[in-house]
Design a protein around this motif. Sequence first.
Motif, mmCIF file in Angstrom:
data_model
loop_
_atom_site.group_PDB
_atom_site.id
_atom_site.type_symbol
_atom_site.label_atom_id
_atom_site.label_comp_id
_atom_site.label_asym_id
_atom_site.label_seq_id
_atom_site.Cartn_x
_atom_site.Cartn_y
_atom_site.Cartn_z
ATOM 1 N N VAL A 1 -3.287 -20.582 -36.357
ATOM 2 C CA VAL A 1 -3.445 -21.736 -37.250
ATOM 3 C C VAL A 1 -4.835 -22.336 -37.066
ATOM 4 O O VAL A 1 -5.504 -22.712 -38.028
ATOM 5 N N ASP A 2 -5.257 -22.449 -35.826
ATOM 6 C CA ASP A 2 -6.526 -23.104 -35.494
ATOM 7 C C ASP A 2 -7.727 -22.270 -35.918
ATOM 8 O O ASP A 2 -8.783 -22.799 -36.255
ATOM 9 N N GLY A 3 -7.581 -20.957 -35.876
ATOM 10 C CA GLY A 3 -8.687 -20.094 -36.285
ATOM 11 C C GLY A 3 -9.564 -19.674 -35.124
ATOM 12 O O GLY A 3 -9.386 -20.122 -33.996
ATOM 13 N N ALA B 1 -0.748 -16.277 -30.185
ATOM 14 C CA ALA B 1 -0.050 -15.768 -31.378
ATOM 15 C C ALA B 1 0.317 -16.885 -32.345
ATOM 16 O O ALA B 1 0.538 -16.623 -33.527
ATOM 17 N N THR B 2 0.394 -18.112 -31.867
ATOM 18 C CA THR B 2 0.845 -19.208 -32.742
ATOM 19 C C THR B 2 -0.269 -20.207 -33.017
ATOM 20 O O THR B 2 -0.762 -20.289 -34.136
ATOM 21 N N VAL B 3 -0.679 -20.938 -32.029
ATOM 22 C CA VAL B 3 -1.678 -22.008 -32.237
ATOM 23 C C VAL B 3 -3.008 -21.422 -32.695
ATOM 24 O O VAL B 3 -3.648 -21.937 -33.628
ATOM 25 N N SER B 4 -3.454 -20.357 -32.074
ATOM 26 C CA SER B 4 -4.749 -19.768 -32.435
ATOM 27 C C SER B 4 -4.757 -19.279 -33.873
ATOM 28 O O SER B 4 -5.779 -19.346 -34.561
#
Lengths: 138, 316
Positions: free
Chosen positions: A60-62, A55-58
């Motif tokens: 942003v990372d795409g 929910a957070t890093v992915s």
Amino acid sequence: MLAVFFNTAVVAEPQEWPPWNYEEDSAPPSISDKRLDGLLPPAQAVKWALEAFAATVSRVDGDRCAMMPSCSAYAIQAVEKHGLTVGLIMTFDRLMRCGGDEYRYAPLITARDGYSRIYDPLSHNDFWWYKTSDNLDK
Amino acid sequence: MHAMRNALKKLLLIVIIGSSVLVAPVCTWCDDGAPAAHRQFAFAAALFEEGDYFRAISEFKRLIFYYPDHEELSEEAAYMICRSYKEARRWQDCINACSHFETLYPGSNRRDHVRLIKAHAEHQLKEYGDALSSYGDILKEGIDSSESVHKALYGSALTMVDMRRWDEARRTFDRIPPGSDLHRSAVIFAEGLKNIHNLPRKSPRMAGVFAALLPGAGHLYTERPRDALVAFLLNGAFIWATMELIEDENYVAGGLVGFFELGWYTGNIYSAVSSAQKYNWKTEHDFIQGLKEKSGAWFYMDPEAKCPCFMYAMRF
């Protein structure tokens, strides 16, 4: 424990035909709440951590994972289906294989974003030791 | 004059009413319904031919509902419902429709064909035991020389192939007599199955042992060089980091890194074993697909599938 696990599972031969059945409807089935409620607290905690990562890093990372389902989704499914220990082992396995030689064994599918990805669901990696009538792949 | 005009009006009215009665179409529900039932069946059959299977099913059901006493057409409509579900690939509905047909029309001469459809649907759902049972019903009651029995034998053998019961499948193919249309295909398949035990395979146990001794070696054994390199580098880096941290007496960090290294190490062993299993599966799968092509079982690319795939169909 590892020795016992591999000695019993390593020589297992799949008794049925392959898990791959491209004739089936690809709509994802839902996992029953009953099974989710059966997770032990450590497994539930790991699952929450993975969901928080997705929910957070992915976000942003795409969508960079070369495989479908993505590695984080695969990890969540593995922990839900097989528990904490085996789920984490399968996660480490997937992380090592991601985008590697699997394309020679798995088909390519087109994801919703229009890009091709290697189709590598959970059932393609536990068919040789885990027998179930449910298809829990997403 | 006024009276004449009235008389003319009445005469005109009588002529109009009389002619409308004479030319009116015959009331369709006043007869025994035969022409309408046939028209209904023809309409439903036309939808089936167009590939509009779900509408065809609705129209066949409408015929059965409105003309239940028309037994011949009702039976034919029930049979077409089974075929429509099969063509639409609605396997569970197909099985239900076939079971319903067998219950309603136990003495029908379409019974064997319906059983073949049902067995095919069960095979598609991977209910291999049920499929073999359905084929077995045809074999028990059919005449050895009939085409339905030959098709049931062929279908049984294909089911056994998917169940990986190679020797049984080969023996079943051998039972199809020379006079059958399926004999040549069965011979090719049976001859091919003799070589299935000689296919190159990778030992999952050896892959696991190699991976345990040297991370990455198991993947090299299963012909996955990229995965081998990744496994080797990851495990090497984490082992080195763990040792350095412990040498520096940084035990907490060393333990943490060591925990992750344990994950990579066990994941590497699992990956190697799984790779060997997948290698063996692919080898068998490619061999069987090649046999199916060679023996003449149908293959076609499904243009509407979300991924490129092959399906096989038996000729009925």
